[in-house]
Each structure stands twice: as structure tokens, then as C-alpha cells.
Design a protein around this motif. Sequence first.
Motif, PDB file in Angstrom:
ATOM      1  N   UNK A 226       0.943  -1.246   0.009  1.00  0.00           N
ATOM      2  CA  UNK A 226      -0.161  -0.151   0.027  1.00  0.00           C
ATOM      3  C   UNK A 226       0.925   1.337  -0.150  1.00  0.00           C
ATOM      4  N   UNK A 227       1.787   1.305   0.869  1.00  0.00           N
ATOM      5  CA  UNK A 227       2.622   2.241   0.982  1.00  0.00           C
ATOM      6  C   UNK A 227       3.473   2.485  -0.287  1.00  0.00           C
ATOM      7  N   UNK A 228       4.060   1.492  -0.979  1.00  0.00           N
ATOM      8  CA  UNK A 228       4.792   1.768  -2.195  1.00  0.00           C
ATOM      9  C   UNK A 228       3.957   2.111  -3.456  1.00  0.00           C
ATOM     10  N   UNK A 229       2.616   1.649  -3.423  1.00  0.00           N
ATOM     11  CA  UNK A 229       1.678   2.056  -4.412  1.00  0.00           C
ATOM     12  C   UNK A 229       1.235   3.595  -4.378  1.00  0.00           C
ATOM     13  N   UNK A 230       0.935   3.801  -3.010  1.00  0.00           N
ATOM     14  CA  UNK A 230       0.558   5.303  -2.714  1.00  0.00           C
ATOM     15  C   UNK A 230       1.797   6.048  -3.332  1.00  0.00           C
ATOM     16  N   UNK A 231       3.117   5.921  -3.046  1.00  0.00           N
ATOM     17  CA  UNK A 231       4.417   6.691  -3.167  1.00  0.00           C
ATOM     18  C   UNK A 231       4.361   6.832  -4.725  1.00  0.00           C
ATOM     19  N   UNK A 232       4.407   5.618  -5.331  1.00  0.00           N
ATOM     20  CA  UNK A 232       4.473   5.644  -6.924  1.00  0.00           C
ATOM     21  C   UNK A 232       3.185   6.606  -7.552  1.00  0.00           C
ATOM     22  N   UNK A 233       2.180   6.295  -6.954  1.00  0.00           N
ATOM     23  CA  UNK A 233       0.991   7.202  -7.593  1.00  0.00           C
ATOM     24  C   UNK A 233       0.858   8.598  -7.117  1.00  0.00           C
ATOM     25  N   UNK A 234       1.175   9.019  -6.078  1.00  0.00           N
ATOM     26  CA  UNK A 234       1.218  10.263  -5.571  1.00  0.00           C
ATOM     27  C   UNK A 234       2.553  11.232  -6.156  1.00  0.00           C
ATOM     28  N   UNK A 235       3.380  10.156  -6.560  1.00  0.00           N
ATOM     29  CA  UNK A 235       4.794  10.727  -7.007  1.00  0.00           C
ATOM     30  C   UNK A 235       4.708  11.226  -8.695  1.00  0.00           C
ATOM     31  N   UNK A 236       3.184  11.121  -9.113  1.00  0.00           N
ATOM     32  CA  UNK A 236       3.093  11.328 -10.639  1.00  0.00           C
ATOM     33  C   UNK A 236       2.308  12.646 -10.377  1.00  0.00           C
ATOM     34  N   UNK A 237       3.145  13.697 -11.245  1.00  0.00           N
ATOM     35  CA  UNK A 237       2.812  15.079 -11.200  1.00  0.00           C
ATOM     36  C   UNK A 237       1.161  15.277 -11.616  1.00  0.00           C
ATOM     37  N   UNK A 238       0.731  15.896 -10.788  1.00  0.00           N
ATOM     38  CA  UNK A 238      -1.103  16.245 -10.927  1.00  0.00           C
ATOM     39  C   UNK A 238      -1.962  15.298 -10.258  1.00  0.00           C
ATOM     40  N   UNK A 239      -1.134  14.370  -9.575  1.00  0.00           N
ATOM     41  CA  UNK A 239      -1.999  13.455  -8.665  1.00  0.00           C
ATOM     42  C   UNK A 239      -1.676  13.420  -7.196  1.00  0.00           C
ATOM     43  N   UNK A 248      -5.953   3.340  -5.996  1.00  0.00           N
ATOM     44  CA  UNK A 248      -5.138   2.112  -5.278  1.00  0.00           C
ATOM     45  C   UNK A 248      -6.469   1.006  -4.836  1.00  0.00           C
ATOM     46  N   UNK A 249      -7.682   1.754  -4.521  1.00  0.00           N
ATOM     47  CA  UNK A 249      -8.495   0.764  -4.195  1.00  0.00           C
ATOM     48  C   UNK A 249      -9.370  -0.064  -5.345  1.00  0.00           C
ATOM     49  N   UNK A 250      -9.109   0.497  -6.639  1.00  0.00           N
ATOM     50  CA  UNK A 250      -9.448   0.004  -7.820  1.00  0.00           C
ATOM     51  C   UNK A 250      -8.358  -0.966  -8.276  1.00  0.00           C
ATOM     52  N   UNK A 251      -7.222  -1.260  -7.346  1.00  0.00           N
ATOM     53  CA  UNK A 251      -6.266  -2.139  -7.761  1.00  0.00           C
ATOM     54  C   UNK A 251      -5.202  -1.736  -8.716  1.00  0.00           C
ATOM     55  N   UNK A 252      -5.080  -0.356  -8.739  1.00  0.00           N
ATOM     56  CA  UNK A 252      -4.018   0.206  -9.595  1.00  0.00           C
ATOM     57  C   UNK A 252      -2.843   0.454  -8.543  1.00  0.00           C
ATOM     58  N   UNK A 253      -1.552   0.227  -9.173  1.00  0.00           N
ATOM     59  CA  UNK A 253      -0.321   0.236  -8.574  1.00  0.00           C
ATOM     60  C   UNK A 253       0.555   1.176  -8.886  1.00  0.00           C
ATOM     61  N   UNK A 254       0.652   1.345 -10.344  1.00  0.00           N
ATOM     62  CA  UNK A 254       1.925   2.316 -10.832  1.00  0.00           C
ATOM     63  C   UNK A 254       1.312   3.138 -12.121  1.00  0.00           C
ATOM     64  N   UNK A 255       2.151   3.860 -12.488  1.00  0.00           N
ATOM     65  CA  UNK A 255       2.109   4.738 -13.493  1.00  0.00           C
ATOM     66  C   UNK A 255       1.451   4.054 -14.923  1.00  0.00           C
TER      67      UNK A 255
END
Length: 494
Positions: A226-239, A248-255
Motif C-alpha cells: 500500500x505504501x509503495x503504491x501510494x508513493x508511486x501514484x502520488x509521485x505522478x505530477x498532478x496526482x 489504489x482501491x481499484x487495484x492500480x499500483x503504478x503509472x
Amino acid sequence: MIPLKRRKITRTESNQDETCTFSHVSIFILERKMGASRRAFLKRLARSKGFLIKEKYSSAVTHVVSENNSGDDVQAWLDNQSGGDTSTSLQLLDISWFTESMEAGRPVTVQDKHRLKVNPKPNGDAKVFTMKSYACQRRTPLKHQNVFLTEALEILAENAEFSKNEGRSVAFTRAASVLKALPHRVYSMDELKCLPCLGEHSQRVIKEILEDGTSREVESTRQSEQFQAMKALTGIFGVGVRTADRWLREGLRSPSDLIQTGQPLNRAQQAGVQYYNDLQKPVTKAEAEVISDIVQEAVHAVLLGAEIQLMGGFKRGKDVGHDVDFLITHPEEGKEEGLIAKIINWLEEKGLLLYQQTSRNSYLEKMDGPARPRSNMDRFEKCFSIFKLQRSAESTGSEAERSVNQSETSSWRAVRVDLVVSPYSQFAFATLGWTGSKLFERELRRWAGQEKHMSLSSHALYDSNQKCYLRAQTEEEIFAYLGLEFIPPCERNA
Ligand code: CTP
Ligand code: MN
Ligand code: MN
């Protein structure tokens, strides 16, 4: 009657003292960073060869053996055990001494190469340190000696932010910031007695790290999916956290998950995904300087006499950043209006922009009033952009290097750039607001409100006691209004 099992253990231990072959050498093996099972194995091995191995640390121990620990780490552990009262004849040794002794079948002579180096402590008196409780009352340099603790607390702060628990996140951030302001490395919990902002949870984490080298909570957070996915996803500009959490709740983990599932993305997020790899790479000081030159040229080409300042982390002395921030103004108030659009046009014509989103100035003192704004976002004319920065010959690397790393083959890289335009009369406040760090800014506003009954933003300072705005032309004046000692940017790394 003592149960059989316990009796057996007691006998082996007490017998060992008498039966071992080398009774002048009393060894304690440190479990820290070694783990219980390896320690148990080493103990068995040594005892089978007639070595005296102590179960617990005590003043009877003559040789402390550890693996993958620095001398400072071991000394800190010992200070915690013995209240800082360890014998000077105690040997702090690396596992290499132990291994050689096992091979030799006797304790080998201790040589310099076996000894762990312990740095002298700064000075005995500085051990208990008192500190002001607001970060804006303290000097926080960029480099400090407690990274091993602050990095752990910041993981927990980040995780709390991901769980939308702002209070908890700020608490961990404040605790980390206190340790950043300490002029020495922390060795024992005793030294923290008089420090502010160290809550029960933060203290528990610090204690665990001082004793065991790591904190289980921090490590399991760091490893969690969960932490790693949130880090990757919030690391995207605009997210932001909200969007990342939904994905994350929809099962997505990375760009790449976003691309594969064809998620609807706004313009900023599209750019964020497209330039993800480049934007993950830290921006260097050298790159910031090249961008500075470009921005200077652009601004002077469209408005003579404009003034430009490098802001954010680079102004505080950082060597790298996640973006480059600029604040622009003009001494003749009014001339700066609409400046961003002109700068953007100039940059776009030169093909220097990959993405830009401009907002107009929406601050009006009369309309906005002195009430603390709901969000801490300022209302300046500004542009969040992505520059297309040509790589210099050196930074593109050799032919061999280029063939290894795909993304390094390109002749340019994407860099996040923030451009902010301030009217001259607000420039001091804008300067203070865009220098950071984020915690320093937060603490300034908290200090103003709670301690001075004033309201501070990047536009103005309102005094609720006198019911008037306080005008300032320099940061020094603002600190003085707030009753604070002036802290230079390089010491605002809270
Ligand atoms: N800031 C702001 N409003 C925003 C974004 C940022 O007032 N919408 C301020 C922040 O409070 C901070 C400064 O601008 O003081 C720089 O923000 P940012 O670039 O996010 O952080 P840096 O400290 O520069 O860190 P980095 O080096 O990673 O960029
Ligand atoms: Mn920045
Ligand atoms: Mn920024």
C-alpha cells in the motif's frame, strides 16, 4: 521444583563460566542488525570451542562483538544499557575478530583492523539540549547528524498523509524536525528529555532504532504494498492523495497500470505519466542554474527591469530538488500584471515547454480580507510547468552508458518548474512564503495565529489586535513584526 527445561539452561550457563578454556575473555554478541538466529548459531559455535559467551551484557563483559554496526552505533547501544558508564578497557569489535578467533580455535590478539571506530562525542555538557517549540524559532541547517532517525519518522509522516491523517503526519514531521535542529547525533533517550514535539509514538520509534538499529513499524510500512503504491501514484505530477487512494482501491499500483487500464486522466496527469521517469529524477543545482538563465532571458525579453529570484529548496542551499521555483516582480507596481502569459509565449515559441498551466492573480486585499484563507495556497499569477531541458554533453554520458539506460539516450530531459509573479508591495511576503520549507511555513503561520494574534499569508500580514495590515519590504521586517529572530533561508530546512 524447577522445570526440567529451565534447569538445563541454568546449568549450561553457570557451568560455562567455570568450564570455558579462555576465561579472561568474556564475549557478548550484539543481536542488533544480526538477528536472533545468527546470534544463536554464533553462540553455539563459540561455546563448542571453549569460548565464554555471555547471554546478557554486564560489566563482566570484556569483548563486544557485532556485525554491520558502526562503532558509534555500538557505543550508543552500550550507553543505553549502562547509562553511559562503560569501561574504557572494553573492546568493541567487528565480527572479523570473532571469525578469526573461531578459525584459530583461540581468541586472536585484537588488532586495529578488528576495532570499531567510535567518534568522540561533541561535548559532555551538550548532552541535554533544550529547544524552542516552533520550527520558525529555531535554526535548522540542511545537513544534520540524525538522518538515521528523521528518515524513519518521515516515512511514518508520509504514510499518515497517505491515510489522510494530517494531524498524525504533522506530529511525525515536527518530531523529525526537532532532531534536524540538534547540533549532535542522538545516542540515548536521556538526551531527548528536554526536547519539544516528541510524542509518545515518535519516542517509541526513536527508542527502538537506538536499541535495535531499526524500527519494525517503519520497516513494515516501508515494505508494504500500500505504501509503495501510494508513493508511486502520488509521485505522478498532478496526482494527489485522494486520487491515488481511489486508484489504489481499484487495484492500480503504478503509472503503467494507469496506461494499461486506460484511466481517464486530466491534462496535468497525462503529462505526469508521460514524463514520469524524468520527473522522478532529482533536479541538480547545475540544471537549476541552466533553467535560471533561460528564465532570466525570457523575463528580460518581455519586461525590462523585472526582478527574478530562485526560490524553494535551492534557495535554502539544497543540492537537488524535485523542481525549480522562481519568484518574479517589477519595482513599478502594475507592470507585472499579465507577465506570466508573455513569459510562457516566449518559452513556447522557443520550444522550451512540454506542459504549462497558468492561473491569474485572484488576490484582492479588500475582498479576501484578513481571515486566514481556507487553503494555504496563495493566489498569485503563476504557472506550474514542465520544461524541456537540453542535456549538456557530459550529462548524456558515454556511448556505452547511453546504450544501457534507455531514458538517458534522449538529448533532453523534462524538469518541473514553478513560476510565480508577485506585485512589488507583496514581494517580501511572497519571498518568505516561497522559500520554505513547507514545515517552516506552516509553523510561521501557526506562530502568527496562536502566539501573536496575527494572520500571515504569502500576500500579507494582518494584525488582529490593531485591526490593520502590516506592510513590509523585507523578510527581516516580517520576522520583526512577528517577534521572531531572523532565520536565514539556509537555516529554514525544518
Ligand atoms: N508553495 C506554495 N504554494 C504552492 C506550492 C509551493 O506556497 N502551491 C511554497 C511551499 O510552501 C514551499 C515553496 O513554495 O515553501 C517551495 O515548494 P516546493 O517546490 O514544493 O518545495 P521545495 O522546498 O522547493 O522542495 P524541492 O526541492 O523538493 O522542490
Ligand atoms: Mn521546489
Ligand atoms: Mn515548487
